[in-house]
Scaffold this motif. Structure first.
Motif: not given
Length: 389
Positions: A238-239, A269-276, A12-15, A264-267
């Protein structure tokens, strides 16, 4: 982890705030998803377009790993022989850049590598997508070395009968699978559909073993690069799907989705805060529709389970995805009690079969377009009964 349908490696990743938002968007209290119109669920053929496939489409998850060790030619053959419309492969690279079919690059549980003294020194710890794993990894073996290993059952405690086939098959290369599919297509008078996942694409790109370019070359070589190539491309990142599109692959693409608070792991790495939870909103699904034709959600995103493991009300995900023009191929249905919703379990043995037919029909009733299953024959039987209602 192995309980229910969660992917084995995802954490689980995300706030916690994202979890709260997800509960609002996809909680058990929302209205049931609207099932697809009857004409959309009628049996179809196996034409060149993914829209021609039978609906609900039965996808042989890692082949037929409910009956044979996963990602072996024996598993793929069993799934095809028992009615699967599409056969799934996961691809990871070897040290010398060949693509092989394994669910993970960690081959400790799926091969006999741990019993091979000549490879004892290869045991190591690697951090993949933020998780540390100790074992043996495909990227540390040449293809020739990997071919000396034999495949075995990954969860022998659950599927003891599958251990009968330990050592029967090698780890297949993806090119061998493409040749197998061509051969089976000639025998059956139709091309065989494949569902190919890029595993840990960001990790491998950073390691100098990018998956997408290697996959694109093979798909072109075997006439599977176009929209009529009888191949789905899937990834949790996605990438990776976007990169495959930029490489000119016009195959239908499916974005896999884990639990609501994960990213997503590419998020990551890219510091994209979006979650599923963000991606399954109408806005997020519209964004996905810009580069993919479908989503592959964890089944709990379609019908959540309560604290006791029982199904609650369907979410609006099916309706919202269809409104965005996306198909849904959720994962993963299995026959064993330990993986089924609580109301479909039978008896007290977690490894015994439960009422999988009933569970399948409940999921089909949400209007999903297909489903990944370890037991293709059960899925086909359930679909036939569902369509006859």
């Amino acid at each position: 982890m192995q309980h229910e349908q969660r992917p084995g490696r995802r954490t689980v990743l995300g706030a916690a705030a994202a979890l709260g938002a997800g509960a609002m968007a996809l909680g058990g209290g929302v209205a049931p998803a609207v099932a697809a119109p009857q004409e959309a669920t009628a049996r179809r053929g196996h034409g060149a377009s993914y829209r021609d496939l039978p609906v609900p489409t039965v996808i042989g998850h890692r082949g037929a790993c409910g009956y044979r060790p996963e990602h072996t030619l024996g598993s793929y053959q069993f799934a095809l022989d028992n009615g699967a419309d599409v056969i799934e492969q996961d691809v990871v690279p070897t040290k010398d850049g060949h693509l092989v079919c394994r669910h993970e690059n960690d081959i400790t549980a799926t091969t006999d590598v741990a019993s091979r003294p000549e490879f004892a020194s290869r045991k190591t710890t690697r951090t993949v997508d933020g998780e540390a794993h100790t074992g043996w990894f495909t990227e540390d073996f040449t293809l020739a070395e990997l071919k000396t290993l034999r495949a075995k059952e990954r969860i022998p405690g659950t599927r003891q009968h599958n251990t009968l086939y330990d050592g029967v098959w090698q780890v297949p290369t993806f090119e061998e699978v493409l040749k197998w599919a061509d051969e089976q297509g000639r025998k059956r008078g139709r091309r065989i559909w494949l569902h190919v996942e890029t595993k840990h694409p960001t990790y491998f790109r950073k390691a100098g073993l990018a998956l997408e370019e290697r996959l694109a070359r093979l798909l072109r070589r075997y006439g599977r690069a176009g929209r009529d190539g009888h191949t789905f491309l899937q990834s949790f990142e996605p990438s990776s799907l976007q990169r495959l599109g930029k490489l000119g692959l016009d195959c239908p693409k499916v974005l896999l989705l884990d639990d609501l608070p994960t990213r997503p792991w590419d998020f990551v790495e890219a510091k994209d805060p979006r979650t599923v939870a963000d991606l399954v909103t109408p806005k997020g699904l519209g964004w996905i529709a810009g580069f993919a034709q479908g989503i592959g959600p964890w089944l709990n995103l379609v019908i959540p389970r309560d604290a006791d493991g029982r199904l609650t009300k369907p979410t609006t995900l099916v309706r919202d995805a269809h409104a965005a023009g996306l198909i849904l191929h959720p994962y993963t249905m299995r026959n064993e009690n330990s993986f089924l919703p609580a109301e479909y379990r039978r008896g007290t043995d977690p490894n015994a079969y439960g009422d999988a037919l009933g569970a399948f029909k409940t999921y089909f009733g949400t209007g999903i377009d297909g489903i990944f299953s370890d037991n293709a024959d059960t899925a086909v039987l359930a679909r036939d009964a569902f369509l006859k209602r």
